[in-house]
Design a protein around this motif. Structure first.
Motif, PDB file in Angstrom:
ATOM      1  N   GLU A 217       0.602  -1.549   0.256  1.00 16.10           N
ATOM      2  CA  GLU A 217      -0.519   0.179   0.083  1.00 16.10           C
ATOM      3  C   GLU A 217       0.392   1.085  -0.088  1.00 16.10           C
ATOM      4  OE1 GLU A 217      -2.429   1.876   3.760  1.00 16.10           O
ATOM      5  OE2 GLU A 217      -2.578  -0.019   2.895  1.00 16.10           O
ATOM      6  N   ARG A 218       1.728   1.076   0.297  1.00 17.77           N
ATOM      7  CA  ARG A 218       2.786   2.163   0.859  1.00 17.77           C
ATOM      8  C   ARG A 218       4.265   2.375   0.294  1.00 17.77           C
ATOM      9  NH1 ARG A 218       1.350   4.915   5.106  1.00 17.77           N
ATOM     10  NH2 ARG A 218       3.436   6.167   6.088  1.00 17.77           N
ATOM     11  N   ASN A 219       4.183   1.318  -0.739  1.00 12.36           N
ATOM     12  CA  ASN A 219       5.101   1.362  -1.356  1.00 12.36           C
ATOM     13  C   ASN A 219       6.729   0.635  -0.821  1.00 12.36           C
ATOM     14  OD1 ASN A 219       6.607   0.482  -4.209  1.00 12.36           O
ATOM     15  ND2 ASN A 219       6.979   2.952  -4.448  1.00 12.36           N
ATOM     16  N   ILE A 220       6.681   0.811  -0.054  1.00 13.84           N
ATOM     17  CA  ILE A 220       8.257   0.572   1.340  1.00 13.84           C
ATOM     18  C   ILE A 220       8.753  -0.517   0.880  1.00 13.84           C
ATOM     19  CG2 ILE A 220       8.815  -0.229   3.561  1.00 13.84           C
ATOM     20  CD1 ILE A 220       6.507   2.634   3.618  1.00 13.84           C
ATOM     21  N   ASP A 221      10.723   0.465   0.881  1.00 12.42           N
ATOM     22  CA  ASP A 221      11.726  -0.557   0.739  1.00 12.42           C
ATOM     23  C   ASP A 221      12.717  -1.003   1.906  1.00 12.42           C
ATOM     24  OD1 ASP A 221      13.318   1.393   1.099  1.00 12.42           O
ATOM     25  OD2 ASP A 221      13.242   1.656  -0.982  1.00 12.42           O
ATOM     26  N   THR A 222      12.022  -0.351   2.663  1.00 17.07           N
ATOM     27  CA  THR A 222      13.444  -0.366   3.700  1.00 17.07           C
ATOM     28  C   THR A 222      11.363  -0.876   5.652  1.00 17.07           C
ATOM     29  OG1 THR A 222      14.907   0.758   3.182  1.00 17.07           O
ATOM     30  CG2 THR A 222      14.919   0.595   5.735  1.00 17.07           C
TER      31      THR A 222
END
Length: 140
Positions: A51-56
């Motif tokens: 949903e939030r396009n997280i990578d970390t």
């Protein structure tokens, strides 16, 4: 610089989750995951990540006051390494000593009871963890 991170305050019963805007200016508590099973915890995190396009994942590490890693810190490390491997994310740790205490103090100063708001404490602690990480990232 763009930030795509979630801050986590990992406990045995709950996981506080916080997010920030892409510029890393505002940080806010998103949710508190009531831990039921590994698969359920990962499914909720996966949903937030997509949903939030997280990578970390920025995970608070509860060092002992003397700076050593105790039992709980080792459990958090194990959880974080397994989670980031399964979710395909980068992992960063932040010293989270006193973040829950600080979160409780903030709530008390706002007239909010800490006795029945454990989930809010976890979210606020996760936000403090993420704020700490962002402050470190901004340093030249």
């Amino acid at each position: 610089m763009q930030y795509a991170a979630l801050g986590l305050d990992v406990g045995r019963k709950r996981i506080g989750v916080a997010g920030c805007d892409r510029l890393g200016i505002s940080v806010h508590g998103i949710t508190t995951i009531i831990r039921k099973s590994w698969d359920e915890d990962m499914a909720i995190l996966q949903s937030l990540i997509q949903e939030r396009n997280i990578d970390t994942l920025v995970v608070g590490l509860p060092y002992n006051m003397d700076g050593s890693l105790g039992f709980q810190a080792k459990q958090v490390q194990k959880f974080a390494h397994s989670a980031t491997k399964q979710l395909g994310l980068l992992l960063e740790f932040v010293d989270e000593r006193l973040t829950s205490f600080e979160a409780e103090e903030m709530m008390r100063s706002q007239g909010i009871s800490t006795r029945y708001n454990k989930e809010m404490i976890d979210r606020k602690a996760a936000a403090l963890i993420l704020q700490q990480w962002l402050a470190i990232k901004r340093q030249p």
